[in-house]
Design a protein around this motif. Structure first.
Motif, short mmCIF file in Angstrom:
data_model
loop_
_atom_site.label_atom_id
_atom_site.label_comp_id
_atom_site.label_asym_id
_atom_site.label_seq_id
_atom_site.Cartn_x
_atom_site.Cartn_y
_atom_site.Cartn_z
N VAL A 231 24.24 -1.20 -22.96
CA VAL A 231 25.78 -1.15 -22.33
C VAL A 231 26.17 -2.22 -21.54
O VAL A 231 25.14 -2.80 -20.90
CB VAL A 231 25.65 0.20 -21.11
N LEU A 232 27.14 -2.74 -21.83
CA LEU A 232 27.76 -3.76 -21.33
C LEU A 232 28.61 -3.60 -20.00
O LEU A 232 29.41 -2.95 -20.00
CB LEU A 232 28.65 -4.91 -22.27
N HIS A 233 28.02 -4.10 -19.01
CA HIS A 233 28.80 -4.08 -17.62
C HIS A 233 29.30 -5.51 -17.10
O HIS A 233 28.51 -6.22 -16.61
CB HIS A 233 27.93 -3.15 -16.52
N GLY A 234 30.63 -5.70 -17.09
CA GLY A 234 31.09 -6.96 -16.88
C GLY A 234 32.17 -6.83 -15.60
O GLY A 234 32.77 -5.75 -15.67
N TRP A 235 32.18 -7.89 -15.01
CA TRP A 235 33.17 -7.98 -13.80
C TRP A 235 34.14 -9.13 -14.17
O TRP A 235 33.65 -10.35 -14.67
CB TRP A 235 32.81 -8.44 -12.41
N SER A 236 35.42 -9.02 -14.16
CA SER A 236 36.16 -10.03 -14.22
C SER A 236 36.19 -10.89 -15.65
O SER A 236 36.54 -10.17 -16.43
CB SER A 236 35.97 -11.09 -13.12
N THR A 237 35.95 -11.98 -15.57
CA THR A 237 35.90 -12.58 -17.05
C THR A 237 34.46 -12.12 -17.64
O THR A 237 34.54 -12.35 -18.81
CB THR A 237 35.54 -14.16 -16.84
N GLY A 238 33.71 -11.51 -16.87
CA GLY A 238 32.46 -10.99 -17.44
C GLY A 238 32.97 -9.76 -18.24
O GLY A 238 32.37 -9.32 -19.27
N ALA A 239 33.89 -8.94 -17.69
CA ALA A 239 34.49 -7.83 -18.44
C ALA A 239 35.06 -8.35 -19.90
O ALA A 239 34.98 -7.60 -20.73
CB ALA A 239 35.26 -7.18 -17.52
N THR A 240 35.79 -9.36 -19.59
CA THR A 240 36.59 -10.07 -20.81
C THR A 240 35.38 -10.67 -21.89
O THR A 240 35.41 -10.02 -23.24
CB THR A 240 37.22 -10.99 -20.41
N MET A 241 34.30 -10.86 -21.37
CA MET A 241 33.21 -11.21 -22.58
C MET A 241 32.63 -9.90 -23.11
O MET A 241 32.27 -9.81 -24.16
CB MET A 241 32.16 -11.94 -21.58
N ALA A 242 32.47 -8.90 -22.33
CA ALA A 242 32.24 -7.75 -23.00
C ALA A 242 33.07 -7.18 -24.19
O ALA A 242 32.49 -6.67 -24.94
CB ALA A 242 31.98 -6.62 -21.89
N LEU A 243 34.24 -7.16 -23.83
CA LEU A 243 35.31 -6.99 -24.81
C LEU A 243 35.09 -7.70 -26.02
O LEU A 243 35.09 -7.31 -27.23
CB LEU A 243 36.72 -6.80 -24.03
N HIS A 244 35.07 -8.90 -25.66
CA HIS A 244 34.81 -9.85 -26.74
C HIS A 244 33.75 -9.52 -27.76
O HIS A 244 33.73 -9.64 -29.03
CB HIS A 244 34.96 -11.58 -26.32
N ALA A 245 32.59 -9.30 -27.08
CA ALA A 245 31.16 -8.99 -27.67
C ALA A 245 31.25 -7.73 -28.69
O ALA A 245 30.99 -7.57 -29.63
CB ALA A 245 30.31 -8.84 -26.79
N ALA A 246 32.02 -6.66 -27.90
CA ALA A 246 32.40 -5.44 -28.67
C ALA A 246 33.22 -5.73 -29.82
O ALA A 246 33.17 -4.97 -31.17
CB ALA A 246 33.02 -4.40 -27.89
N GLU A 247 34.16 -6.74 -29.84
CA GLU A 247 34.95 -6.90 -30.93
C GLU A 247 34.32 -7.76 -32.17
O GLU A 247 34.65 -7.68 -33.40
CB GLU A 247 36.45 -7.52 -30.51
N ARG A 248 33.52 -8.70 -31.71
CA ARG A 248 33.18 -9.94 -32.43
C ARG A 248 31.48 -9.96 -32.99
O ARG A 248 31.45 -10.63 -33.89
CB ARG A 248 33.60 -11.25 -31.75
#
Length: 376
Positions: A231-248
């Motif tokens: 499970v990826l738990h990110g804050w701010s740009t860390g949340a953006t990174m989590a979305l990128h990882a889920a997509e890419r």
């Protein structure tokens, strides 16, 4: 004719000079918005003066920031403390607010000390700050070793935590006691630009556009050392990174859920607000944003993360609210409205950027518990 030609040439030279100066100013402002400052609070937050501190109470300058509900860190050079809720019945002057003083980690809160209220509550490491055993590990990344804290747990679903703007890997410690009680292993990552981690080749942050590959490396590390899913738990740009990882990520099928706290889903607005907070003159703000987008690789033909709700494949819990002045919450609302089958938006009012836990830890952790139980 010669006079007119000379005048035209002079005007052209002046315009070119002004344009070059504006471009240079724009690039300078872009660097101000994008250059990492590990552990330094975000710009724009009000500085508060300590009026007094004694017997579990601290009096601070009255402002919207000092009146925010919840639990926060207080920082100044050589000083770190933790404050709890406002004490409305405590004696105070018309220009002060009295809050519960929970701890002074280091330094002293002398009268006159100028402090910043920050969502980063803990200082140190999980053992010194929370009494939680952990291992210092290195995650192999494409730019070099990425330091991380690993907290063991009995389950084979790991939570990978990743901080955002104006914070370091100490920020995710706010949820570590909760995750530890759920017996979930935690891998808390430092990524490019952080203290102890490699710098980006250009020395700039990219709002997750390149940094997500460090999170991808953390997923590989977790799977190599015993995780079946993450499970990826990110804050701010860390949340953006989590979305990128889920997509890419090539390992996206091993991601079982995303927790996005204050996600940066509209980079144009965030860059503009970062540049403005660092006192970029209004006249060059558009150039600064354009230069920052170019330098961060955020080209107009690239869609921001979450722009295609149909691409989501896993459950998503979003913590966000209307008082976030850095990352607007409208994109979070649109994402939740577009995918009610997968996305749950937990609205947090009265909380600043990255401070959704701080505003109401109990409600935050209960929403997180309900989300995580089916994924464990």
């Amino acid at each position: 004719m010669r006079t007119a030609t000379a005048t035209a040439a002079a005007v052209t030279t002046t315009l070119l000079g002004a344009g070059a100066a504006a471009v240079a100013a724009g690039r300078y402002a872009a660097d101000a918005a994008l250059r990492p400052h590990p552990g330094r609070p975000l710009p724009g937050g009000p500085r508060l003066s300590v009026h007094s501190a004694a017997a579990g109470r601290v009096a601070l300058t009255r402002s919207l920031a000092s009146l925010m509900p919840g639990t926060y860190g207080l920082t100044a050079p050589g000083v770190h403390a933790v404050v709890g809720p406002v004490l409305p019945d405590a004696a105070h002057g018309p220009d002060t607010v009295v809050r519960r003083l929970l701890a002074v980690t280091h330094g002293t809160l002398d009268p006159g000390t100028r402090v910043t209220l920050t969502p980063q509550v803990h200082a140190g490491n999980p053992r010194t700050a929370l009494g939680l055993d952990h291992a210092d590990v290195d995650v192999p990344g494409e730019l070099g070793a990425l330091p991380a804290w690993f907290l063991p747990g009995a389950r084979d679903t790991w939570v990978i935590t990743v901080h955002g703007l104006g914070a370091g890997r100490e920020h995710p410690m706010v949820v570590m006691p909760f995750l530890h009680r759920q017996r979930l292993p935690v891998l808390d990552l430092a990524y490019r630009g952080d203290l102890g981690a490699p710098s980006s080749p250009d020395g700039l942050g990219h709002l997750g556009e390149s940094e997500w590959r460090d999170l991808d490396a953390a997923i590989r590390y977790a799977l190599r050392y015993g995780a079946r899913r993450v499970v990826l738990h990110g804050w701010s740009t860390g949340a953006t990174m989590a979305l990128h990882a889920a997509e890419r990520s090539a390992l996206a099928d091993r991601i079982s859920g995303l927790v996005l706290d204050s996600p940066v889903l509209d980079w144009h607005t965030t860059l503009r607000r970062l540049a403005a907070a660092r006192r970029t003159p209004a006249a060059v703000l558009p150039l600064a944003v354009r230069a920052a987008e170019g330098r961060a690789g955020l080209r107009a033909d690239r869609r921001p993360p979450g722009a295609d709700p149909g691409a989501l494949r896993v459950p998503v819990l979003v913590f966000h609210g209307p008082d976030d002045t850095l990352a607007p919450w409208e994109p979070s609302r649109r994402l939740a409205a577009a995918r009610p089958d997968l996305v749950t938006l937990h609205t947090v009012r009265g909380a600043g950027h990255g401070a959704m836990w701080n505003a109401d830890p109990g409600r935050y952790e209960e929403a997180l518990r309900r989300f995580l139980v089916p994924l464990m």
